[in-house]
Structures are given as C-alpha cells and as structure tokens.
Scaffold this motif. Sequence first.
Motif, mmCIF file in Angstrom:
data_model
loop_
_atom_site.group_PDB
_atom_site.id
_atom_site.type_symbol
_atom_site.label_atom_id
_atom_site.label_comp_id
_atom_site.label_asym_id
_atom_site.label_seq_id
_atom_site.Cartn_x
_atom_site.Cartn_y
_atom_site.Cartn_z
ATOM 1 N N GLN A 1 0.819 -1.206 0.000
ATOM 2 C CA GLN A 1 0.000 0.000 0.000
ATOM 3 C C GLN A 1 0.861 1.267 0.000
ATOM 4 N N ASP A 2 1.946 1.236 0.758
ATOM 5 C CA ASP A 2 2.849 2.393 0.802
ATOM 6 C C ASP A 2 3.465 2.667 -0.567
ATOM 7 N N LEU A 3 3.955 1.613 -1.216
ATOM 8 C CA LEU A 3 4.603 1.765 -2.520
ATOM 9 C C LEU A 3 3.611 2.228 -3.576
ATOM 10 N N VAL A 4 2.396 1.707 -3.499
ATOM 11 C CA VAL A 4 1.354 2.119 -4.439
ATOM 12 C C VAL A 4 0.994 3.586 -4.233
ATOM 13 N N GLU A 5 0.857 3.998 -2.988
ATOM 14 C CA GLU A 5 0.494 5.386 -2.708
ATOM 15 C C GLU A 5 1.614 6.347 -3.104
ATOM 16 N N LEU A 6 2.855 5.938 -2.881
ATOM 17 C CA LEU A 6 3.987 6.762 -3.311
ATOM 18 C C LEU A 6 3.968 6.939 -4.823
ATOM 19 N N PRO B 1 -0.932 8.647 -14.186
ATOM 20 C CA PRO B 1 -1.806 7.470 -14.009
ATOM 21 C C PRO B 1 -1.340 6.234 -14.774
ATOM 22 N N GLN B 2 -0.850 6.412 -15.999
ATOM 23 C CA GLN B 2 -0.432 5.255 -16.793
ATOM 24 C C GLN B 2 0.756 4.540 -16.156
ATOM 25 N N GLN B 3 1.730 5.309 -15.673
ATOM 26 C CA GLN B 3 2.883 4.713 -14.989
ATOM 27 C C GLN B 3 2.455 4.078 -13.683
ATOM 28 N N HIS B 4 1.541 4.723 -12.989
ATOM 29 C CA HIS B 4 1.068 4.220 -11.699
ATOM 30 C C HIS B 4 0.405 2.859 -11.842
ATOM 31 N N PHE C 1 12.526 -4.101 -13.236
ATOM 32 C CA PHE C 1 12.811 -3.436 -11.965
ATOM 33 C C PHE C 1 13.441 -2.062 -12.174
ATOM 34 N N LEU C 2 14.445 -1.984 -13.042
ATOM 35 C CA LEU C 2 15.148 -0.722 -13.260
ATOM 36 C C LEU C 2 14.244 0.311 -13.925
ATOM 37 N N THR C 3 13.390 -0.116 -14.834
ATOM 38 C CA THR C 3 12.463 0.820 -15.488
ATOM 39 C C THR C 3 11.489 1.408 -14.482
ATOM 40 N N MET C 4 10.882 0.549 -13.647
ATOM 41 C CA MET C 4 9.967 1.046 -12.624
ATOM 42 C C MET C 4 10.668 1.999 -11.673
ATOM 43 N N THR C 5 11.863 1.603 -11.216
ATOM 44 C CA THR C 5 12.584 2.407 -10.236
ATOM 45 C C THR C 5 13.045 3.739 -10.827
ATOM 46 N N THR C 6 13.487 3.711 -12.076
ATOM 47 C CA THR C 6 13.904 4.951 -12.740
ATOM 48 C C THR C 6 12.735 5.933 -12.812
ATOM 49 N N LYS D 1 1.038 0.604 -14.031
ATOM 50 C CA LYS D 1 2.089 -0.389 -14.279
ATOM 51 C C LYS D 1 2.766 -0.805 -12.974
ATOM 52 N N VAL D 2 2.932 0.139 -12.066
ATOM 53 C CA VAL D 2 3.546 -0.170 -10.768
ATOM 54 C C VAL D 2 2.667 -1.138 -9.988
ATOM 55 N N ILE D 3 1.370 -0.891 -9.974
ATOM 56 C CA ILE D 3 0.443 -1.779 -9.264
ATOM 57 C C ILE D 3 0.519 -3.191 -9.838
ATOM 58 N N LEU D 4 0.521 -3.286 -11.161
ATOM 59 C CA LEU D 4 0.598 -4.593 -11.812
ATOM 60 C C LEU D 4 1.915 -5.289 -11.483
ATOM 61 N N TYR D 5 2.996 -4.537 -11.503
ATOM 62 C CA TYR D 5 4.326 -5.092 -11.214
ATOM 63 C C TYR D 5 4.398 -5.629 -9.784
ATOM 64 N N LEU D 6 3.959 -4.829 -8.815
ATOM 65 C CA LEU D 6 4.011 -5.244 -7.414
ATOM 66 C C LEU D 6 3.122 -6.457 -7.160
ATOM 67 N N THR D 7 1.993 -6.522 -7.838
ATOM 68 C CA THR D 7 1.072 -7.651 -7.670
ATOM 69 C C THR D 7 1.668 -8.931 -8.247
ATOM 70 N N ARG D 8 2.279 -8.834 -9.428
ATOM 71 C CA ARG D 8 2.863 -10.016 -10.056
ATOM 72 C C ARG D 8 4.049 -10.566 -9.270
ATOM 73 N N LEU D 9 4.756 -9.706 -8.580
ATOM 74 C CA LEU D 9 5.878 -10.178 -7.768
ATOM 75 C C LEU D 9 5.420 -11.196 -6.729
ATOM 76 N N GLN D 10 4.216 -11.037 -6.225
ATOM 77 C CA GLN D 10 3.721 -11.938 -5.184
ATOM 78 C C GLN D 10 3.477 -13.348 -5.706
ATOM 79 N N GLU D 11 3.418 -13.506 -7.023
ATOM 80 C CA GLU D 11 3.209 -14.822 -7.622
ATOM 81 C C GLU D 11 4.458 -15.348 -8.327
ATOM 82 N N ALA D 12 5.549 -14.605 -8.253
ATOM 83 C CA ALA D 12 6.771 -15.008 -8.955
ATOM 84 C C ALA D 12 7.439 -16.193 -8.263
#
Length: 297
Positions: free
Chosen positions: A62-67, A74-77, A132-137, A79-90
């Motif tokens: 929730q913190d990372l999503v809100e940040l 909105p479009q980048q945001h 990871f680097l694209t999201m973080t950048t 992608k972040v939600i999708l990325y963080l969610t998929r990590l939980q199933e990796a």
Amino acid sequence: MENFDLTVMNFFRTMEACNAEQRSLTSDFLESFSTYVEEILMALHISVGPTDTINIKQLLFQDLVELSCHIQQPQQHEKVILYLTRLQEAKKERLSSLHRTITTCRGNLQVAEQELLRKKMKEQEKKDIMDFLTMTTNIIQGIIASNPNDRHLKSLVERMKEHRGTFSFQDELLDVEEINKRNLGKMIVRYIGHEGVDEKPDLRRLLQACIDFLQTEAAGFWKNASITIYDEDDNMYKIASGTRKHQFICRMKNGEPFIKEKKSVSEHKKPKPNHKTSTETTHHPSQKGQDHSCSVC
C-alpha cells in the motif's frame, strides 16, 4: 547498444542526477521495496502465520502504491500496481535474483553499474532486471520532479520506514527490537536465499532450529536476548535485541542443531513439554505456488 545496457545506464544516470535529499528519498524507497521482496521470499522459505509476514507485506504494498500514485502519471502508476502484484506470484529463484539486484543497486553506483553490464545472464533474468530498473527509474524521476517542500511525500517515506520496522545489519550482527520468527526468517532469506538453498543446508537447519527454540520461552524473553550461530564452516551469524541479557549459542553437534545458553551448564537439548522438536521445516506452504509460470512484470 542493447536495450538492456540502455536501461541500466539510464537508471544510474538518473541516480547520479539526484541531490542529497532526493538520494535519501530514493534510498528509502529502495530499502522499502527490498523489504517488500524479502517479505514475499520469507513466506517461501519458512512456514509463517498471518501475523508473521502478510501484514507487513500488505502495508508496504500500500505504501509503494500510494507513493507511486503521488509522484507519477496514471499510466505509470497502473504499471507499478501490476508489477508489485505479479511479484507476489513469482517463483522463488527469480525473486532471489531480483533481491540480489536490488542489493547491488543500493551499493556503490559505479561498481554496481559495471557489475550489471558485465554480468552474464539468461534472457529472463535480463527482462526481470529491466522491469525493476524501469519502474525504479520512473519513481526516481518522480522524486526529482517533486516539490522540495512536499510534506506528503516525506510523510509517505516516513510511514514506509515505520512499516518496514527496525532491522539493521552491521557486518554479521543483526540488531532487532525482538528476536522472533519473522526476523529469523529474514536471516534465511538474506544469508541463504541469495546463494541458493542447497548451498548451506546446515545453516538453514540451524536457523530453523532457532525458530523452533523461540517457543520454549515467553515472548517478552526475546526482547533482551541474543543468539550466535556457527555454521559448518565456523562462520558466525548473530541476531540480538535489547540488553542481550539472555545469550545463546547455536551450532551443529553430532550432525544435529544444538542450542545452549552462555555461562550455563544447562544445555537445551530438548524444548519444554508440548513443544515438538524440529530441526527441519515441516510445513511448506510455498509449494502450492511454485509451479506458477507468471512473469515478474
């Protein structure tokens, strides 16, 4: 030049463009993201209950999503939600590799950049690193573009610090508020998850024995204690809390984990009544999800 090389260099040039305050905010973001990945990994390494890891993982999500929502379009945001969610199933192996990359990127920038550019890796690992680097950048660019007096941004970062808790490494010492299952699980992730679970089987058994041993004392006991662990190669690992009033040593003896209290002739070969002795993980909830063929991003 390959897309991978461009992505790596873009990340490090963006990091170098940060001033001191922006670098501090970025460092806090990376620390929180690293902890988020550790929380996911920890559930794959040990049997945990809802209070051990799920709440922390969800809070950091929730913190990372809100940040992201606060500093990104909105479009980048999304992608972040999708990325963080998929990590939980990796899968565990990919998460461990990602965690190593995060650790590398938090070190010396020049050394880290050269390490990533020179490292031989499979295409899947390259893709995971690029994601990871694209999201973080994008996050860092949002931090750079934000108002220096943005109080909400600073409050979000402070909240992330609070949620990831007190957990600091100093050489082989891990200093925590309380020695508990979650913190010992993090030691498994950091010391074993990085190198492959098959490379240090005895250390895994020792840490698991420590987790089982916690149940032999009341919870408050472990707020002022320390456990020093020696693996099969006599390497030392130590976790400590508070005043270190109660000190224990954990090592292998006759092929089995063995825990004793310092300055005491009483050695803890057996736990208290109603506690089942266990030197290996007996429950593996992670097995259910290890065959998922999801993408990290």
